[in-house]
Design an enzyme around this catalytic site. Structure first.
Site, PDB file in Angstrom:
ATOM      1  CG  HIS A 238      -1.843  -1.033   1.340  1.00 37.99           C
ATOM      2  ND1 HIS A 238      -3.246  -0.800   0.813  1.00 37.99           N
ATOM      3  CD2 HIS A 238      -1.831  -2.524   1.392  1.00 37.99           C
ATOM      4  CE1 HIS A 238      -3.726  -1.992   1.030  1.00 37.99           C
ATOM      5  NE2 HIS A 238      -3.030  -2.996   1.176  1.00 37.99           N
TER       6      HIS A 238
ATOM      7  CG  ASP B 270     -12.499   5.868   0.281  1.00 36.84           C
ATOM      8  OD1 ASP B 270     -12.375   6.850   0.589  1.00 36.84           O
ATOM      9  OD2 ASP B 270     -11.991   5.004   0.940  1.00 36.84           O
TER      10      ASP B 270
ATOM     11  CB  THR C 135      -1.491   3.789   1.785  1.00 35.92           C
ATOM     12  OG1 THR C 135      -2.320   3.010   2.763  1.00 35.92           O
ATOM     13  CG2 THR C 135      -0.655   4.630   2.698  1.00 35.92           C
TER      14      THR C 135
ATOM     15  CE  LYS D  72     -23.938  12.826  22.278  1.00 37.83           C
ATOM     16  NZ  LYS D  72     -25.115  13.122  23.189  1.00 37.83           N
TER      17      LYS D  72
ATOM     18  CG  ASP E   9     -26.908  10.681  28.600  1.00 33.77           C
ATOM     19  OD1 ASP E   9     -27.646  10.848  27.769  1.00 33.77           O
ATOM     20  OD2 ASP E   9     -26.777   9.769  29.164  1.00 33.77           O
TER      21      ASP E   9
END
Length: 847
Positions: free
Chosen positions: A122, A248, A257, A559, A561
């Site tokens: 790769h 992609d 890679t 974040k 809850d």
């Protein structure tokens, strides 16, 4: 039969080979000796594509095995300590360490790769700086030098078939990609990947950075997705790929890679990443090629990548120059105004087209410079964007039209200059004439040129109130992406002009160049901007990981809850002169009377303010507890609510402001500006807090979040606008554990202590199109109270048939199906190949 061990000389280097009769591909009977022989034979056509690149190896010491009995593999970046001392190597600086990579400069290195069963090679799309000499321990003393990356010399698109598609579907998408790449002067070569899909390579001349190439590739992928939404997806989510081909584009990132052309693959068969011709992609029986087939093709002279860009060593006078990827184009624009329209006239016959074709040279025009954007239905729909400069309209064809979301960008191709008269042209260009098709004005007006350089133009467009730009000024940048001056990107800049409004008494006119000269006036400050009615829906974040944070323009928040709540402070209406507070959930449910203690917000924020935040309930350890909050959120009777407010008080964590009386709508302002206004406007109280953000360092933010025992963080782009009701990757949720938002579609009967509740819940995940796909089942993590409560809710929504059609047979046997109304969250350790949640555990039922 090959001998088990021998010492050979390859390219002047001695190499000890062992276990040559070891079978690496059992299904084909391919031995290590054959793998090494393949690398040696294929070297002349493979080496040009791997030379001077950092080679990451994927090794299978025992071979890949079979489909039913796959063997373990591992990636190797750093050069093995056992590598021969003649293997050339260079160091590469990563964020906090240096890796030493081998360089595949000759057949000897490829032979050694075969010896250690490095079947897959790769490589990135860039090469190491040619000015740095590779380090060879047996010839030099010291440590390998750290080399810089060159700009990439190729663009890669990886076409990956989702469930229900195959390589022939990839071939169709490849043809669509080819058309777009050809349009921007980048001829491409397909490579069947040796696994499931197809790679597309387009050679570059090294003029652009990895970030620039990534942006172009991303825009290409998004353009294809917009044109073929049923066939193409450009998002990373695996749940969105069913029945589609994933493009992609991310492999153009400097840190990514791609398996090298002509590399073997670690599949049950010895398939190869094989360059193909475009004619081959038309074959309805298109498939992957084995190394035997590839060797036969090369022996016959078939090498579709033969003319592809090759490495150039400036110290080697005999080294072939790297082939130019972008075809030479004749210069279109002249700097002499007398000749500015020569090309335009040469392409049109005034007797055959209704377009204006002036005989005279362009003359200077008085007044503010103008612009026009024309919707042009020619061979393909595009939007001709024209800016007045030096007596002509400098023009670009924009396939998808100017982006309308901040940070959005698209391709633009510069075309010939047009006469000023073209600003008012609408009509039909005859089919057989240049640009044949329908032309209509999409928007027009005046343009403020802030910068005009050879490779960058920055400007503000002031269009019509009902024009395509939405009736507000838009600041764009046009950036040249090739050295010929034809290929550009158009980007809606993050720093946008302030929103202005047109006085209602102002007379409208249909004359494009005249009406656009109006200057809208701001509202007098004495007139407070009224509250929006109804309140907008909140902007939503996408679930992600640290890998999804591209660039450095991020601010991190805790974040919480809890329940997502938008709040509005209304003007006083009663004799006590007290303002009132309105609380709405993300789906519009009124929580004003459910959380009466949050009425203190009226004393902390001025009237006509709209805020966004999270309501949380804290447990005895002063940590957010979603279960406690749900107990509060379900109450409806005033006596119960008042009693619970004393025992389980809630807190409102405010993190955004959407509207104020002074500023009006703030959703078009950058996040950092909204946060500054929020801090100046709202003070914290007993139940209402304006928490500080966690800074701009990801590791620090995650550490603080873990110390506070929160579920994660929110990453927000510093310059992001507020997109009400939209889920955006400008906001990304990063949790400490893997979490998934799921929908309950059924349950399986429980046994023993769970005989009266359930054994497990059957789950589905909603993709971007709103469709549900089966995601597996969860049977752990429930409290006794949750088991009883969830079963009671499920009993009310049972149905006879499964709501999705891809439930595994073994899971559907004794299932009771329900209407997919209940949303939940589960923890998991990953996603399996068939898009099932791995080791899910119950987290909570969502609102």
């Amino acid at each position: 039969m090959a001998p088990k061990q021998q010492t050979v000389t390859v390219a002047g280097r001695k190499l000890k080979l062992t276990n040559l009769d070891k079978v690496l591909y059992p299904k084909a009977g391919t031995t290590k000796a054959e793998v090494i022989e393949y690398f040696q034979t294929i070297a002349p056509v493979m080496l040009p594509h791997v030379r001077r690149r950092a080679v990451t190896r994927k090794r299978w010491p025992d071979g890949p095995g079979t489909a039913t009995d796959p063997k373990d593999a591992f990636f190797r970046k750093n050069l093995e300590d056992s590598a021969p001392s003649w293997v050339p190597r260079l160091g590469l600086q990563h964020s906090d360490h240096v890796n030493t990579y081998p360089l595949a400069e000759d057949e000897a290195v490829l032979a050694w790769f075969g010896q250690v069963a490095a079947l897959e090679l790769h490589v990135p799309q860039w090469r190491f700086d040619a000015a740095v000499t590779p380090f060879i321990p047996q010839d030099q003393d010291g440590e390998p030098p750290v080399a810089e990356r060159r700009n990439p010399d190729r663009l890669v698109l990886d076409l990956d078939p989702g469930p229900g598609t195959d390589v022939t579907d990839c071939a169709q998408v490849a043809r669509w990609c080819r058309e777009l790449l050809d349009d921007i002067g980048l001829p491409s070569v397909p490579v069947t990947s040796g696994s499931k899909g197809i790679h597309l390579y387009a050679a570059l001349d090294g003029s652009y950075t990895s970030n620039q190439v990534s942006e172009v590739a991303k825009e290409l992928a998004r353009s294809l997705e917009a044109d073929h939404p049923k066939n193409v997806v450009s998002q990373m989510k695996k749940t969105a790929r069913k029945g589609k081909v994933f493009i992609d584009w991310s492999q153009n990132n400097a840190n990514k890679t791609t398996v090298a052309p002509y590399s073997l693959r670690g599949r049950p068969q010895p398939w190869v990443a094989a360059p193909r011709t475009w004619e081959e992609l038309e074959d309805p029986d298109l498939g992957q090629l084995t190394f035997h087939e590839v060797l036969e093709r090369v022996a016959e002279g078939t090498d579709p990548l033969a003319d592809f860009g090759r490495y150039t060593d400036p110290s080697d006078a005999d080294s072939p120059a790297m082939a130019e990827s972008v075809p030479k184009k004749t210069e279109q624009k002249t700097t002499d105004i007398e000749d500015a329209l020569t090309k335009y006239r040469s392409m049109r016959d005034a007797a055959k087209t209704p377009e204006p074709v002036p005989d005279d040279s362009p003359a200077a025009r008085e007044g503010d410079p103008i612009f026009v954007i024309q919707e042009h239905h020619a061979t393909a729909l595009h939007y001709d964007t024209r800016l007045e400069r030096d007596g002509v309209l400098v023009s670009w064809a924009v396939p998808k039209g100017p982006p309308l979301e901040v940070g959005g960008q698209g391709l633009a191709v510069q075309t010939e200059d047009h006469p000023i008269e073209y600003a008012e042209f609408e009509g039909t260009i005859p089919k057989d004439e240049y640009g044949g098709g329908e032309v209509s004005i999409w928007d027009s007006g005046t343009v403020e040129i802030e910068k005009w350089e050879d490779k960058k133009v920055v400007f503000v467009l002031h269009g019509q109130p009902e024009g395509g730009l939405g009736g507000k000024p838009r600041r764009y940048a046009l950036v040249q992406t090739d050295d010929k001056g034809k290929d550009w990107l158009i980007r809606l800049m993050k720093d946008q002009p302030k929103q202005t409004t047109v006085p209602e008494t102002q007379e409208k006119t249909s004359t494009h160049t005249k009406s656009s000269s109006r200057k809208p006036k701001n509202k007098p400050k004495s007139e407070p901007a009224p509250l929006p009615d109804p309140l907008p829906s909140p902007m939503l974040a996408t679930m992600g990981t640290a890998k999804d944070l591209r660039g450095e323009d991020w601010i991190f928040e805790a974040k919480w809850d809890g329940y997502r709540i938008l709040s509005a402070v209304h003007h006083p209406t009663g004799e006590d002169n007290a303002g009132t507070v309105e609380l709405r959930s993300r789906n519009g449910k009124d929580y004003t009377t459910v959380f009466p203690e949050l009425s203190e917000l009226a004393d902390l924020a001025p009237p006509d303010t709209v805020l966004d935040g999270e309501v949380v309930a804290l447990n005895s350890a002063h940590r957010p507890d979603f279960g406690l909050l749900q107990r509060r959120g379900r109450l409806t009777k005033k006596r119960e609510i008042d009693r619970a407010a004393e025992r389980i008080p809630v807190h409102y964590m405010v993190f955004d402001v959407l509207h104020t009386a002074e500023h009006g709508d703030l959703t078009d302002r950058p996040y950092t500006e909204r946060r500054q206004i929020l801090r100046e406007l709202v003070t914290s109280g007993k139940q209402v807090q304006v928490p500080e953000d966690l800074g701009d360092e990801l590791d620090h933010a995650m550490e603080v979040s873990e110390e506070l025992k929160l579920e994660g963080i929110l990453a927000k782009r510093a310059q992001s606008t507020y997109r009400a009701g939209k889920r955006s990757d400008d906001w990304i949720k990063i949790k400490h554990d893997n979490h998934a938002d799921v929908v309950i579609i059924g349950w399986r009967q429980g046994k023993g202590g769970r005989a009266k509740t359930f054994g497990s819940l059957l789950l589905a995940i909603e993709n971007d199109d709103g469709d549900l796909t089966y995601a597996g089942r969860v049977g752990t993590g429930f409290s006794d109270a949750e088991l009883t409560e969830i079963r009671q809710q499920l009993e009310k929504i049972t149905r006879k048939t499964p709501p999705v059609d891809d439930v595994a047979r073994e899971d559907a046997g004794d299932a009771t199906w329900v209407t997919p109304k209940l949303h939940a969250e589960v923890k998991h350790s990953g996603i399996t190949r068939d898009n099932r949640l791995r080791h899910p555990a119950w987290s909570k039922l969502r609102d």
